[in-house]
Scaffold this motif. Structure first.
Motif, PDB file in Angstrom:
ATOM      1  N   ALA A  89       0.804  -1.222   0.000  1.00 52.62           N
ATOM      2  CA  ALA A  89       0.000   0.000   0.000  1.00 52.62           C
ATOM      3  C   ALA A  89       0.836   1.270   0.000  1.00 52.62           C
ATOM      4  CB  ALA A  89      -0.930   0.005   1.216  1.00 52.62           C
ATOM      5  N   LEU A  90       2.165   1.150  -0.024  1.00 46.54           N
ATOM      6  CA  LEU A  90       3.035   2.322   0.048  1.00 46.54           C
ATOM      7  C   LEU A  90       2.747   3.351  -1.053  1.00 46.54           C
ATOM      8  CD1 LEU A  90       5.369   3.696   1.512  1.00 46.54           C
ATOM      9  CD2 LEU A  90       6.958   2.436   0.041  1.00 46.54           C
ATOM     10  N   PRO A  91       2.529   2.948  -2.312  1.00 48.36           N
ATOM     11  CA  PRO A  91       2.198   3.966  -3.325  1.00 48.36           C
ATOM     12  C   PRO A  91       0.936   4.756  -2.980  1.00 48.36           C
ATOM     13  CG  PRO A  91       2.828   1.906  -4.373  1.00 48.36           C
ATOM     14  CD  PRO A  91       2.706   1.619  -2.915  1.00 48.36           C
ATOM     15  N   TRP A  92      -0.070   4.087  -2.434  1.00 47.45           N
ATOM     16  CA  TRP A  92      -1.298   4.779  -2.038  1.00 47.45           C
ATOM     17  C   TRP A  92      -1.042   5.749  -0.892  1.00 47.45           C
ATOM     18  CZ3 TRP A  92      -6.000   6.169  -3.317  1.00 47.45           C
ATOM     19  CH2 TRP A  92      -6.939   6.487  -2.356  1.00 47.45           C
ATOM     20  N   VAL A  93      -0.223   5.335   0.071  1.00 47.05           N
ATOM     21  CA  VAL A  93       0.114   6.208   1.199  1.00 47.05           C
ATOM     22  C   VAL A  93       0.880   7.444   0.708  1.00 47.05           C
ATOM     23  CG1 VAL A  93       1.429   6.381   3.347  1.00 47.05           C
ATOM     24  CG2 VAL A  93       0.137   4.295   2.837  1.00 47.05           C
ATOM     25  N   LEU A  94       1.839   7.228  -0.173  1.00 41.62           N
ATOM     26  CA  LEU A  94       2.605   8.359  -0.711  1.00 41.62           C
ATOM     27  C   LEU A  94       1.727   9.263  -1.574  1.00 41.62           C
ATOM     28  CD1 LEU A  94       5.968   6.606  -1.642  1.00 41.62           C
ATOM     29  CD2 LEU A  94       5.483   8.068   0.323  1.00 41.62           C
ATOM     30  N   TYR A  95       0.756   8.672  -2.277  1.00 43.95           N
ATOM     31  CA  TYR A  95      -0.170   9.492  -3.061  1.00 43.95           C
ATOM     32  C   TYR A  95      -0.989  10.408  -2.156  1.00 43.95           C
ATOM     33  CZ  TYR A  95      -4.344  10.837  -5.606  1.00 43.95           C
ATOM     34  OH  TYR A  95      -5.377  11.561  -6.147  1.00 43.95           O
ATOM     35  N   GLN A  96      -1.415   9.902  -1.001  1.00 42.79           N
ATOM     36  CA  GLN A  96      -2.177  10.735  -0.072  1.00 42.79           C
ATOM     37  C   GLN A  96      -1.321  11.895   0.434  1.00 42.79           C
ATOM     38  OE1 GLN A  96      -5.431  10.424   0.374  1.00 42.79           O
ATOM     39  NE2 GLN A  96      -5.347   8.676  -1.036  1.00 42.79           N
ATOM     40  N   ALA A  97      -0.051  11.629   0.702  1.00 42.11           N
ATOM     41  CA  ALA A  97       0.853  12.712   1.106  1.00 42.11           C
ATOM     42  C   ALA A  97       1.012  13.726  -0.016  1.00 42.11           C
ATOM     43  CB  ALA A  97       2.207  12.125   1.504  1.00 42.11           C
ATOM     44  N   TRP A  98       1.145  13.213  -1.244  1.00 45.18           N
ATOM     45  CA  TRP A  98       1.268  14.087  -2.413  1.00 45.18           C
ATOM     46  C   TRP A  98       0.017  14.933  -2.601  1.00 45.18           C
ATOM     47  CZ3 TRP A  98       3.344  16.777  -6.103  1.00 45.18           C
ATOM     48  CH2 TRP A  98       2.668  17.004  -7.287  1.00 45.18           C
ATOM     49  N   VAL A 117       8.257  10.918  -5.802  1.00 50.14           N
ATOM     50  CA  VAL A 117       7.367  10.023  -5.057  1.00 50.14           C
ATOM     51  C   VAL A 117       7.273   8.673  -5.751  1.00 50.14           C
ATOM     52  CG1 VAL A 117       4.979   9.646  -4.344  1.00 50.14           C
ATOM     53  CG2 VAL A 117       6.039  11.873  -3.989  1.00 50.14           C
ATOM     54  N   ILE A 118       7.089   8.699  -7.076  1.00 49.23           N
ATOM     55  CA  ILE A 118       6.962   7.451  -7.828  1.00 49.23           C
ATOM     56  C   ILE A 118       8.266   6.666  -7.799  1.00 49.23           C
ATOM     57  CG2 ILE A 118       6.548   6.479 -10.117  1.00 49.23           C
ATOM     58  CD1 ILE A 118       4.738   8.912 -10.664  1.00 49.23           C
ATOM     59  N   SER A 119       9.372   7.352  -8.079  1.00 48.96           N
ATOM     60  CA  SER A 119      10.659   6.656  -8.121  1.00 48.96           C
ATOM     61  C   SER A 119      11.061   6.124  -6.752  1.00 48.96           C
ATOM     62  CB  SER A 119      11.749   7.591  -8.661  1.00 48.96           C
ATOM     63  OG  SER A 119      11.887   8.739  -7.838  1.00 48.96           O
ATOM     64  N   SER A 120      10.714   6.846  -5.684  1.00 48.88           N
ATOM     65  CA  SER A 120      11.030   6.366  -4.339  1.00 48.88           C
ATOM     66  C   SER A 120      10.307   5.059  -4.039  1.00 48.88           C
ATOM     67  CB  SER A 120      10.650   7.422  -3.296  1.00 48.88           C
ATOM     68  OG  SER A 120      11.429   8.586  -3.446  1.00 48.88           O
ATOM     69  N   SER A 121       9.027   4.987  -4.418  1.00 43.48           N
ATOM     70  CA  SER A 121       8.258   3.755  -4.192  1.00 43.48           C
ATOM     71  C   SER A 121       8.843   2.593  -4.986  1.00 43.48           C
ATOM     72  CB  SER A 121       6.790   3.974  -4.586  1.00 43.48           C
ATOM     73  OG  SER A 121       6.207   5.019  -3.851  1.00 43.48           O
ATOM     74  N   VAL A 122       9.150   2.851  -6.262  1.00 47.31           N
ATOM     75  CA  VAL A 122       9.673   1.787  -7.129  1.00 47.31           C
ATOM     76  C   VAL A 122      11.039   1.319  -6.637  1.00 47.31           C
ATOM     77  CG1 VAL A 122      10.473   1.267  -9.459  1.00 47.31           C
ATOM     78  CG2 VAL A 122       8.362   2.556  -9.129  1.00 47.31           C
ATOM     79  N   LEU A 123      11.912   2.253  -6.276  1.00 46.90           N
ATOM     80  CA  LEU A 123      13.257   1.889  -5.834  1.00 46.90           C
ATOM     81  C   LEU A 123      13.240   1.146  -4.507  1.00 46.90           C
ATOM     82  CD1 LEU A 123      15.231   5.111  -6.826  1.00 46.90           C
ATOM     83  CD2 LEU A 123      15.500   2.835  -7.812  1.00 46.90           C
TER      84      LEU A 123
END
Length: 254
Positions: A89-98, A117-123
């Motif tokens: 769920a990390l991408p969803w959490v980071l999207y909410q922060a964004w 944000v996207i690259s941090s999640s992927v990496l």
């Protein structure tokens, strides 16, 4: 300051708090939904068996891990399931922060943060996957072969969980090195030329960090230090392109 201005600032502050609360609730709800789905399928026991597979493969045939705590066979799989749900769920959490900070950003700032944000999640996910699929098998095999024949290797499930959590976190954060390099260059804190001048110190630092956060064996240390060095070089290549792509004219406001 007039009463009207003070009331306006107070209302704005309260509205931001409400928005922050809503974003936090949505982030937690996303994690909860993923967690419930994982409980339904494949289930906590299957998830733990998957994470334990590299260790089991390195043990003698027929060997298993042990649980020294009374409720460990219940709690440990539950913890693992929650951690896996958080990673998924990390991408969803980071999207909410964004989504919370985006309305107050300029257009060129949005072009700066969204890719990060996207690259941090992927990496981070790539670092965890690299640790599980490439490092664990080699580390556990090395440790198992190194152990004296007079010792029966039977790892405790709680100790194993602590170990894989620390290793996955170390590799996940290590894979964020390109993002750190890009941010430092983009904000002007460190220039590309300065990074290139201290390259030798960065390489030494990578091996020192690997020696601190990984088990005391050459395999795991090299498995962390070399990717850290390579990712640093990747950051040097990407940083100038990122700076050029996210530089916008003055007053370019959304």
């Amino acid at each position: 300051m007039s009463d009207d201005n003070f009331m306006g600032m107070q209302e704005s502050f309260i509205s931001h708090l409400v928005e922050l609360r809503d974003r936090l609730v949505r982030a937690c709800a996303g994690i909860a939904i993923v967690c419930i789905a994982l409980f339904a399928w494949p289930g906590p026991s299957k998830i733990y068996d998957f994470l334990a597979a590299p260790m089991i493969a390195a043990l003698p045939t027929g060997s298993k891990m042990i649980a020294t705590g009374v409720i460990s066979p219940f709690l440990v799989p539950m913890k693992v399931t929650l951690l896996v749900a958080l990673v998924i769920a990390l991408p969803w959490v980071l999207y909410q922060a964004w989504a919370f900070i985006a309305p107050g950003l300029y257009a060129h700032e949005k072009r700066l943060i969204a890719p990060l944000v996207i690259s941090s999640s992927v990496l981070f996910a790539a670092g965890v996957a690299f640790c599980y699929f490439f490092v664990f098998g080699r580390v556990f095999k090395f440790i198992s072969e190194f152990a004296p024949t007079s010792i029966t290797v039977a790892p405790d499930i709680e100790n194993y969980l602590d170990f894989i959590m620390s290793m996955c976190l170390a590799f996940g954060l290590t894979f964020e090195v390109p993002v750190v390099v890009v941010i430092l260059v983009r904000t002007g804190i460190v220039t590309i030329e300065k990074f290139k001048a201290i390259r030798s110190y960065v390489i030494v630092g990578a091996f020192v960090i690997a020696a601190i956060v990984t088990p005391p064996d050459v395999v795991s240390q090299l498995s962390l230090a070399i990717p850290m060095w390579m990712l640093f070089e990747l950051g040097l290549l990407v940083a100038p392109m990122f700076v050029k792509a996210t530089t916008a004219p003055e007053d370019d406001q959304s």
